[in-house]
Design a protein around this motif. Structure first.
Motif, PDB file in Angstrom:
ATOM      1  N   GLN A 155       4.282  59.342  28.852  1.00 43.42           N
ATOM      2  CA  GLN A 155       4.140  58.258  27.873  1.00 43.42           C
ATOM      3  C   GLN A 155       5.479  57.575  27.620  1.00 43.42           C
ATOM      4  OE1 GLN A 155       1.372  56.960  26.589  1.00 43.42           O
ATOM      5  NE2 GLN A 155       0.187  58.406  27.845  1.00 43.42           N
ATOM      6  N   LYS A 156       6.542  58.387  27.622  1.00 44.11           N
ATOM      7  CA  LYS A 156       7.868  57.822  27.392  1.00 44.11           C
ATOM      8  C   LYS A 156       8.236  56.847  28.514  1.00 44.11           C
ATOM      9  CE  LYS A 156      12.716  59.110  26.793  1.00 44.11           C
ATOM     10  NZ  LYS A 156      13.691  60.228  26.741  1.00 44.11           N
ATOM     11  N   LEU A 157       7.935  57.238  29.758  1.00 44.39           N
ATOM     12  CA  LEU A 157       8.256  56.384  30.900  1.00 44.39           C
ATOM     13  C   LEU A 157       7.406  55.097  30.862  1.00 44.39           C
ATOM     14  CD1 LEU A 157       9.779  55.926  33.511  1.00 44.39           C
ATOM     15  CD2 LEU A 157       8.073  57.308  34.718  1.00 44.39           C
ATOM     16  N   LYS A 158       6.152  55.241  30.485  1.00 47.95           N
ATOM     17  CA  LYS A 158       5.276  54.058  30.378  1.00 47.95           C
ATOM     18  C   LYS A 158       5.817  53.076  29.340  1.00 47.95           C
ATOM     19  CE  LYS A 158       0.931  56.278  31.777  1.00 47.95           C
ATOM     20  NZ  LYS A 158      -0.432  56.667  31.341  1.00 47.95           N
ATOM     21  N   ARG A 159       6.303  53.615  28.204  1.00 48.25           N
ATOM     22  CA  ARG A 159       6.854  52.743  27.158  1.00 48.25           C
ATOM     23  C   ARG A 159       8.119  52.049  27.642  1.00 48.25           C
ATOM     24  NH1 ARG A 159       5.180  56.986  23.652  1.00 48.25           N
ATOM     25  NH2 ARG A 159       7.280  57.904  23.744  1.00 48.25           N
ATOM     26  N   GLN A 160       8.936  52.750  28.413  1.00 47.35           N
ATOM     27  CA  GLN A 160      10.153  52.152  28.947  1.00 47.35           C
ATOM     28  C   GLN A 160       9.827  50.997  29.904  1.00 47.35           C
ATOM     29  OE1 GLN A 160      12.042  55.605  30.654  1.00 47.35           O
ATOM     30  NE2 GLN A 160      13.301  55.997  28.825  1.00 47.35           N
TER      31      GLN A 160
END
Length: 228
Positions: free
Chosen positions: A196-201
């Motif tokens: 999820q963190k990578l998707k938000r980035q």
């Protein structure tokens, strides 16, 4: 005769004019010679005679009044009793005479043919670049009001009680960044790699959200997609 050609063209025809009035009213109309009695004229002939009589009165005023300023002619239900072809001929004739006699003509009508003969959409401006004719469209018999700047097609639809076309829906904006995958297994693995963190980035950097699409093709086919 330019509007309704009912006058005898034979050599025996005369220029006799019959004056007709209605007792108890101020209505007076002049009629040319007919093959039948003026008492049996049609509604269109009667209307045309009234209009022609009014125009003849303006012409007499222009001829006898040294300071003739022009005038205003109001005609109710100008289309009454006229065939569509005669309606157009009548409008053409009134335009020409009104210009010569400096008359402003205000008329009511329910005829699309009459409106078409006047509306700016179907009549170009004159040679001086001036538009002298206009349509004032009044709607709603319960609470009458003017609808401004209607096109001829809009007036036609309103008079025909045609419901307006629904406004087109805005095209959906695809805000996704598509990732094509070889098969469901690759999709499963990617799902674990993309946190999820990578998707938000990615979303912050590109303004797009990642969308994985397994298309079940061979690896070589998948690699070849970039060429197209």
């Amino acid at each position: 005769k330019d509007v309704i050609n009912i006058v005898d063209d034979s050599e025996t025809a005369t220029n006799a004019i019959t004056t007709q009035s209605i007792q108890g009213t101020s209505k007076i109309a002049k009629h040319p010679e007919y093959a039948h009695s003026p008492k049996s004229i049609s509604l269109g002939q009667d209307s045309l005679s009234s209009i022609a009589t009014a125009l003849a009165s303006f012409r007499r005023l222009e001829r006898e009044w040294p300071d003739y300023p022009g005038g205003l002619l109001v005609i109710d239900e100008i289309d009454a009793g006229f065939h569509p072809h005669a309606q157009k001929s009548l409008m053409d004739g009134i335009k020409n005479v009104a210009k010569k006699l400096r008359i402003q003509v205000v008329a009511t009508t329910h005829s699309l043919c009459m409106i078409e003969a006047i509306h700016p959409d179907t009549n170009p401006i004159d040679d001086k670049g001036v538009r002298v004719d206009s349509v004032v469209y009044i709607t709603d018999s319960i609470a009458p009001r003017i609808k401004k700047d209607l096109s001829f097609s809009q007036i036609q639809g309103d008079m025909s009680l045609t419901p307006p076309e629904p406004a087109p829906k805005p095209a959906a904006v695809d805000n996704s960044l598509k990732i094509y995958l070889e098969d469901a297994e690759a999709n499963f693995i990617l799902g674990h790699l993309l946190t999820q963190k990578l998707k938000r980035q990615v979303n912050t950097a590109t303004g797009k959200r990642l969308k994985a699409i397994p298309i079940s093709v061979g690896c070589n086919n998948l690699q070849g997609l970039q060429k197209f």
